[in-house]
Design a protein around this motif. Structure first.
Motif, mmCIF file in Angstrom:
data_model
loop_
_atom_site.group_PDB
_atom_site.id
_atom_site.type_symbol
_atom_site.label_atom_id
_atom_site.label_comp_id
_atom_site.label_asym_id
_atom_site.label_seq_id
_atom_site.Cartn_x
_atom_site.Cartn_y
_atom_site.Cartn_z
ATOM 1 N N LEU B 29 0.835 -1.197 0.000
ATOM 2 C CA LEU B 29 0.000 0.000 0.000
ATOM 3 C C LEU B 29 0.867 1.244 0.000
ATOM 4 C CD1 LEU B 29 -2.960 -0.680 2.455
ATOM 5 C CD2 LEU B 29 -3.062 -0.372 -0.001
ATOM 6 N N GLY B 30 0.447 2.204 -0.797
ATOM 7 C CA GLY B 30 1.134 3.478 -0.803
ATOM 8 C C GLY B 30 0.780 4.267 0.445
ATOM 9 N N PRO B 66 -3.744 11.701 -3.976
ATOM 10 C CA PRO B 66 -3.691 10.239 -3.948
ATOM 11 C C PRO B 66 -2.788 9.710 -5.050
ATOM 12 C CG PRO B 66 -5.945 11.050 -3.915
ATOM 13 C CD PRO B 66 -5.064 12.207 -4.221
ATOM 14 N N THR B 67 -2.184 8.573 -4.815
ATOM 15 C CA THR B 67 -1.228 8.016 -5.752
ATOM 16 C C THR B 67 -1.902 7.643 -7.060
ATOM 17 O OG1 THR B 67 -0.240 7.052 -3.811
ATOM 18 C CG2 THR B 67 0.611 6.303 -5.930
ATOM 19 N N GLY B 68 -1.306 8.102 -8.146
ATOM 20 C CA GLY B 68 -1.704 7.623 -9.458
ATOM 21 C C GLY B 68 -3.085 8.022 -9.931
ATOM 22 N N GLY B 69 -3.674 9.038 -9.418
ATOM 23 C CA GLY B 69 -5.009 9.410 -9.884
ATOM 24 C C GLY B 69 -5.243 10.891 -9.728
ATOM 25 N N THR B 70 -6.409 11.322 -10.123
ATOM 26 C CA THR B 70 -6.743 12.724 -9.983
ATOM 27 C C THR B 70 -6.967 13.040 -8.514
ATOM 28 O OG1 THR B 70 -9.026 12.165 -10.329
ATOM 29 C CG2 THR B 70 -7.819 12.964 -12.244
ATOM 30 N N ALA B 72 -8.450 14.491 -5.044
ATOM 31 C CA ALA B 72 -9.814 14.670 -4.576
ATOM 32 C C ALA B 72 -10.182 16.136 -4.600
ATOM 33 C CB ALA B 72 -9.932 14.151 -3.151
#
Lengths: 305, 148
Positions: B29-30, B66-70, B72
């Protein structure tokens, strides 16, 4: 403020999905904003909430690659769903292979945190996560992403043994998520009137839990006919109760007109039993929400001290 | 059920007993977002902290992407809304009336339906019997040769 609540047991068939749907529906029907996340590759939540089965690839990719997750909006008023499905089987394999390479994965919490209600500024009040029983990696991912855990169990020994499994996973998950708290245990699928059995199982559960959390005072009764009616029509308990009211009016009209009763598509359950089942869910939802409120109050006091 | 043979899992749930094994997902987990403990001040509620281990007193920090995404969207959560604030006291009758409880084993509507279904059967039998008798009565003189 959202509260992320996992519903899990190490054994299947103890009512996790039905309980998730019932609690979510009840909370939403009382005006709370609710998100349900289905992490079960079987995707049975769709049957309980009456939406079509999906493959769960969006959630799977969100967990393993951090892609934005697709949300089914407005499944009920105030209730959104992140559907599960067979693609979630891939998550375990992804963790194993990336673990071997020493690479990390985003996990579930960032995916859930990015989901916001549509059209309003405020956040969800409650996020409920349904879990698969036999997928330890998926279940630990859920535990790592949750604030609270509710364990449903039946009265048989095998279901109670599932508690041991979930306790080990819970303890392991607390190494990455120290805030995870056991909210309580729900006795699910007990026959109405079996007071002695309920007392006995509650006593055994209390002893097993060792004071770590309560057994909720409300248990969910076993009503096969109502369960069949709800799943075949995608109805929640309080909705089945309403359908019974409508059905009653139609039957009275048929009697007035002297039309013969067609039993082909009639409900299998009785209106009184549907009302009692709906009452169980209402009482349990209130108990769960009160327990969360109490935990939050205690937390605030500790922070203030 | 044999309550005496059941293990005590309380320690595993409270953290006083260490787990038999480590988390299967911990290493992969990151950095994880952990929401701040609920506080009366709404500003505290929106604060998030980054936590990679069981540190009991983390510092509030701005929410990391958050890791690797857009990331929040920065949506205000508003003041803490007590979930059970408007909950009626436990034990109060919820979702069912006293009459419904009393009539758990009797569905009056079903009783009436069955009563009328029974009357219908009686009526049908009476009609058939009456028609048969009438037919027999009508045909009797002809059979007896009184009328031709």
């Amino acid at each position: 403020m959202r509260r992320v609540v996992a519903i899990a047991n190490g054994k299947g068939g103890v009512g996790k999905t039905t309980l998730t749907a019932g609690l979510a529906g009840q909370a939403a029907s009382e005006g709370r904003r609710v998100l349900v996340v289905d992490t079960d590759p079987q995707g049975n939540l769709g049957r309980d909430l009456g939406y079509g089965l999906q493959d769960g690839s969006s959630l799977s990719l969100a967990i393993t690659h951090g892609l934005p997750v697709e949300v089914s909006r407005g499944v009920r008023d105030g209730l959104d769903v992140v559907p599960g499905g067979p693609a979630l089987w891939d998550v375990g394999a992804a963790f194993t292979s990336r673990g071997a390479r020493g690479a990390s994965l985003p996990g579930l919490r960032p995916a859930v945190d990015r989901v916001r209600p549509e059209g309003i500024e405020k956040d969800y009040d409650l996020v409920l996560i349904d879990t698969p029983p036999g997928e330890p990696i998926l279940q630990e991912l859920v535990f790592a992403a949750s604030d609270y855990l509710i364990i449903p169990t039946r009265s048989d020994e095998a279901s109670l043994d599932g508690l041991v499994v979930v306790a080990q996973r819970f303890a392991a998950a607390r190494t990455v998520n120290p805030d995870l708290t056991l909210l309580g245990v729900v006795l699910f699928g007990v026959r109405a009137g079996s007071t002695r059995l309920i007392k006995r199982v509650e006593s055994a559960l209390d002893e097993t839990l060792g004071g770590a959390a309560p057994v909720f005072g409300t248990s969910i009764r076993y009503l096969e006919s109502a369960a069949v009616d709800m799943r075949s029509r995608g109805l929640l308990p309080h909705e089945l109760e309403r359908v019974h009211h409508g059905d009653k009016s139609a039957r009275i009209n048929r009697l007035r007109k002297g039309v013969k009763v067609d039993t082909g598509d009639s409900l299998l359950s009785r209106d009184s039993s549907a009302a009692r089942l709906a009452g169980d869910y209402t009482a349990l939802a209130h108990e769960v929400l009160a327990a969360i409120t109490e935990r939050e109050r205690r937390s605030r006091v500790e922070v203030a001290v | 059920m044999t309550p005496n043979s059941r293990p005590n899992l309380g320690g595993l749930f409270t953290g006083s007993t260490p787990p038999e094994r480590s988390s299967a997902v911990a290493a992969q987990l990151g950095p994880r977002l952990v929401t701040a403990p609920p506080a009366a001040d709404s500003k505290d509620v929106t604060a998030a902290r980054e936590s990679t281990g069981p540190s009991p007193e983390p510092e509030p920090e701005p929410e990391p992407a958050p890791t690797g995404g857009t990331p929040a969207p920065n949506v205000a959560s508003g003041p803490v809304r007590e979930l059970g604030a408007e909950v009626p006291p436990l034990g109060a009758p919820v979702g069912q009336s006293t009459v419904a409880v009393a009539l758990e084993f009797i569905d009056p509507l079903r009783v009436v339906e069955r009563y009328f279904a029974f009357l219908q059967v009686v009526l049908d039998v009476n009609r058939r019997a009456a028609i048969a008798l009438t037919t027999a009565a009508i045909s009797l003189p002809r059979r007896a040769g009184i009328w031709r």
